[in-house]
Design a protein around this motif. Structure first.
Motif, PDB file in Angstrom:
ATOM      1  N   SER A  70     116.713  41.942 170.791  1.00 28.35           N
ATOM      2  CA  SER A  70     117.590  43.086 170.496  1.00 28.35           C
ATOM      3  C   SER A  70     116.778  44.332 170.155  1.00 28.35           C
ATOM      4  O   SER A  70     115.626  44.249 169.719  1.00 28.35           O
ATOM      5  CB  SER A  70     118.526  42.744 169.328  1.00 28.35           C
ATOM      6  OG  SER A  70     117.776  42.694 168.125  1.00 28.35           O
ATOM      7  N   GLU A  72     117.300  46.302 167.711  1.00 27.14           N
ATOM      8  CA  GLU A  72     117.072  46.355 166.259  1.00 27.14           C
ATOM      9  C   GLU A  72     115.764  45.653 165.893  1.00 27.14           C
ATOM     10  O   GLU A  72     114.976  46.162 165.088  1.00 27.14           O
ATOM     11  CB  GLU A  72     118.236  45.691 165.494  1.00 27.14           C
ATOM     12  CG  GLU A  72     119.577  46.433 165.550  1.00 27.14           C
ATOM     13  CD  GLU A  72     120.270  46.316 166.910  1.00 27.14           C
ATOM     14  OE1 GLU A  72     121.001  47.257 167.262  1.00 27.14           O
ATOM     15  OE2 GLU A  72     120.050  45.306 167.619  1.00 27.14           O
ATOM     16  N   SER A  75     112.733  47.646 167.096  1.00 29.81           N
ATOM     17  CA  SER A  75     112.494  48.877 166.323  1.00 29.81           C
ATOM     18  C   SER A  75     111.841  48.605 164.967  1.00 29.81           C
ATOM     19  O   SER A  75     111.368  49.529 164.304  1.00 29.81           O
ATOM     20  CB  SER A  75     113.807  49.641 166.123  1.00 29.81           C
ATOM     21  OG  SER A  75     114.698  48.855 165.335  1.00 29.81           O
TER      22      SER A  75
END
Length: 560
Positions: A70, A72, A75
Motif C-alpha cells: 500500500s 501508506e 510512504s
C-alpha cells in the motif's frame, strides 16, 4: 566499511579477500547494499546468496514484486533511505513494520528505520535484483502520472492554429513546470513498467499515450488534448530537435540519469500526422541488453549451427524477422562473441542502437549519400575481417555484401522475411544470381519474440492431445499453461519475452536446390528433413516446457 555478511561469506570460503575488497570499493563509490554488488560483479549468484542468507540468518524470503504494497506503507520510509540501503517496506501490522532487505546484517539501516518511523522492524530477505525492480516500480522521484495530471488544472495555454507557430510561445510552454513534470512522469513510468516503446498520438478529439510492454501495446492515459503541442515540444527540446519544424519527420535521442547512476537512453522519432505530430520513443537500456548467446533462447543444436557459421572466416549469416523481433540483439550478441583484438569489426547501422566498445559503428545518413551501400564500399577499403550491415534493402547493398562474403570477409545482416527458407527467394527477387546466393550464404536464422508466462500467476490451461496434434505438435502430450493476471505482471499474465529461432544452415542439398530454382516450400521441406526446427515447432517446445502459452505461440508463428 566492514560487513558482517561479507565476513560470513569469507569465513565459509564463498568469497576471497580480494573479491570482498572489490565489492566494498563499489559499495563505497555508489552506495547501496553490499549484496547488490556481490551479485552485480558476478562474485556470487543471486540464488546462492539468497539460500545462504536464509540459512545463516533464519529469516523468511519474500518477493516484493508479487506483493500488493500500500501507498501508506511505502510512504513510511523515505526514498533516500530506500535507495541508500537497498530495501523496501512491505507490510505494517500493529506496531511492526516488515522490511525486505538484500543484506539483513546492515544494523545501521535497521536502526535508521526504527528511529524515523517509531515502529518495531521485522526483517525479511529478498534478492537484490528483485528489490531494485520493486524500488523502481513503487518509488519515483517525480510525481506519478495521475498526480501530475490532477494537479495541472488549466495552467497551460497552448496554440490552437496549426499553421502559425509562435516559437517563443512554444519555448515558454515547454518550460512550464506541469508539462515538464508530466513528460518526466511518462518517461519514468515507462521504465518502471518495462516498456520498450512509448507512443504519443494526437487525434481529432483526443491525445493518447500507449506503452509497448513485452511486444504488445497498452493504452496508459489520455492527457488533455490542449497539451499536445507542449508535450511534443518538451520532448523535442529534450532530444535537441527543432521545435519550429512541424512539417517534416525528425529523429533524436534523450539521455536520462536514474537513481543508482543507471543511464537510460530514448531514441525519439517525430512524425507529422493529420492532427499533429506523433512521437515514438524507443527505450534503449544497455543494462538489459543480453549479449550472452546462451541466454537468448537458442536450442542446443541451433546454437551449435549458429556459432559454427559466425566462426567461419568468410560467408554471410542472415537474421530475418519483422520489426521488433529482436534481430539487432541477436546480431549484437554475435558481434560480442566475435569481438576479439585480432578482429577488425565494422558496422553500418540505421540507427546505431547501442554503443559497443571495440567495434567501429557507423550511423547512416541517407540525406548526404551515406547509405548501406556507400558504407560497405568504404569498409572494404578499411581492411575488415567482419562486417555488419543493418539491413539489406536493395540490390546494390545485397550485391556488395555478397561480393564481400565471397572475398574473405564474414558479413552479418538482416532481412525482412516471414521465415528462413523465404529469405533465399527475397535475395533472388532483388536480382542476385542464384549461384551467388548458394555460394555466399552460410546460414539463415528467422526469429520471433514470444511472451513468457508470469511465474507468479502461472496456472494449467488443459488442452486435448488432438488439438495439440492439429497445431503441429508431434511429441508426448502435455498440459499447456497460461497466466491468470496479477500485480506482478500488471494483469497481463505475461512477464518478459523469449526468442523463438528457426535456424537453416545451407548444406550441399539446399545449395543445389537454390541453383536449380527450387521454390521456398521445397527448400523448407528439405531443411526440415535435414533437422531444421520451424518457428511453430520452436514455440510449441517452449509451450511444452511451460515457458509460454499456446495462445502466444499462435500469435507469433504461422502453421507449417
Amino acid at each position: 566499511m566492514s560487513s558482517r555478511l561479507g565476513e560470513l561469506l569469507q569465513r565459509r570460503g564463498l568469497l576471497s579477500a580480494e573479491q570482498m575488497a572489490k565489492a566494498l570499493d563499489h559499495q563505497r563509490e555508489h552506495g547501496g547494499a553490499l549484496a547488490t554488488y556481490l551479485v552485480k560483479l558476478g562474485l556470487v549468484s543471486e540464488d546462492h546468496l539468497l539460500a545462504f542468507i536464509e540459512r545463516e540468518y533464519r529469516l523468511p524470503v519474500v518477493d516484493p514484486l508479487s506483493l500488493d504494497i500500500s501507498r501508506e506503507v511505502l510512504s513510511l520510509v523515505p526514498q533516500t533511505l530506500v535507495t541508500k540501503h537497498h530495501l523496501i517496506p512491505t507490510n505494517l501490522a500493529r506496531s511492526t513494520l516488515t522490511v525486505a532487505m538484500a543484506d539483513p546484517s546492515n544494523v545501521v539501516a535497521i536502526n535508521e528505520i526504527k528511529f524515523l518511523t517509531g515502529y518495531d522492524v521485522k526483517i525479511a530477505v529478498a534478492a537484490p535484483g528483485v528489490i531494485q525492480q520493486a524500488i523502481e516500480r513503487h518509488y519515483d522521484a517525480q510525481s506519478s502520472v495521475d498526480e501530475v495530471l490532477s494537479s495541472m488544472g488549466d495552467n497551460v495555454e497552448l496554440l490552437h492554429d496549426e499553421d502559425e507557430v509562435d516559437v517563443k510561445e512554444l519555448e515558454r510552454s515547454t518550460e512550464e513546470a506541469p508539462v515538464v513534470r508530466l513528460v518526466n512522469a511518462v518517461l519514468t513510468d515507462a521504465i518502471r513498467k518495462r516498456a520498450s516503446d512509448i507512443h504519443i498520438e494526437p487525434y481529432e478529439k483526443m491525445l493518447r499515450v500507449r506503452f509497448r510492454i513485452d511486444g504488445v501495446l497498452y493504452e496508459i492515459m489520455q492527457p488533455p488534448l490542449k497539451l499536445k503541442n507542449a508535450i511534443t515540444s518538451r520532448i523535442k527540446v529534450m532530444a535537441s530537435l527543432d521545435i519550429a519544424e512541424r512539417r517534416l519527420p525528425q529523429d533524436g535521442r534523450i539521455k536520462l540519469k536514474l537513481s543508482g547512476r543507471r543511464e537510460m537512453e530514448f531514441r525519439v522519432s517525430v512524425l507529422p500526422t493529420l492532427f499533429g505530430e506523433k512521437v515514438v520513443l524507443r527505450l534503449l537500456d544497455k543494462a538489459s541488453l543480453q549479449l550472452d548467446m546462451t541466454k537468448l533462447g537458442f536450442e542446443e543444436e541451433a546454437l551449435r549451427y549458429f556459432k559454427a557459421s559466425i566462426y567461419k572466416p568468410f560467408g554471410m549469416v542472415l537474421v530475418t524477422g519483422p520489426t521488433g523481433s529482436g534481430k539487432t540483439t541477436t546480431l549484437y550478441s554475435a558481434l560480442a562473441e566475435l569481438n576479439k583484438v585480432a578482429n577488425n569489426i565494422s558496422t553500418a547501422e540505421d540507427p546505431v542502437e547501442y554503443n559497443l566498445v571495440g567495434i567501429n559503428q557507423v550511423q547512416m545518413h541517407d540525406d548526404i549519400g551515406l547509405n548501406f551501400a556507400a558504407a560497405l564500399r568504404a569498409f572494404l577499403r578499411q581492411d575488415p575481417d567482419i562486417i555488419m550491415v543493418g539491413e539489406i534493402r536493395d540490390f546494390e547493398t545485397a550485391e556488395i555484401s555478397i561480393k564481400a562474403a565471397l572475398t574473405g570477409h564474414l558479413v552479418l545482416s538482416t532481412l525482412h522475411t516471414n521465415d528462413a527458407p523465404a529469405t533465399v527467394n527475397r535475395l533472388l527477387n532483388m536480382g542476385v544470381e542464384p549461384f551467388l546466393v548458394a555460394s555466399s550464404v552460410n546460414l539463415v536464422l528467422a526469429q520471433r519474440l514470444a511472451r513468457v508466462v508470469c511465474p507468479t500467476c502461472k496456472e494449467d490451461d488443459p488442452m486435448s492431445a488432438e488439438t495439440l496434434e492439429k497445431l503441429g505438435w508431434t511429441g508426448e502430450p502435455f498440459t499447456p499453461v497460461h497466466g491468470s493476471g496479477c500485480p506482478s505482471c500488471g494483469g497481463t499474465g505475461y512477464r518478459s519475452r523469449i526468442a523463438l529461432y528457426e535456424v537453416m544452415p545451407l548444406g550441399d542439398q539446399v545449395r543445389e536446390m537454390i541453383v536449380t530454382g527450387a521454390t521456398a516450400i521445397e527448400i523448407k521441406k528439405a531443411a526440415v528433413q535435414n533437422g531444421m526446427v520451424t518457428l511453430r515447432q520452436a514455440g510449441l517446445v517452449h509451450a511444452a516446457r511451460g515457458t509460454t502459452s499456446i495462445e502466444e505461440v499462435l500469435r507469433v508463428t504461422i502453421a507449417d
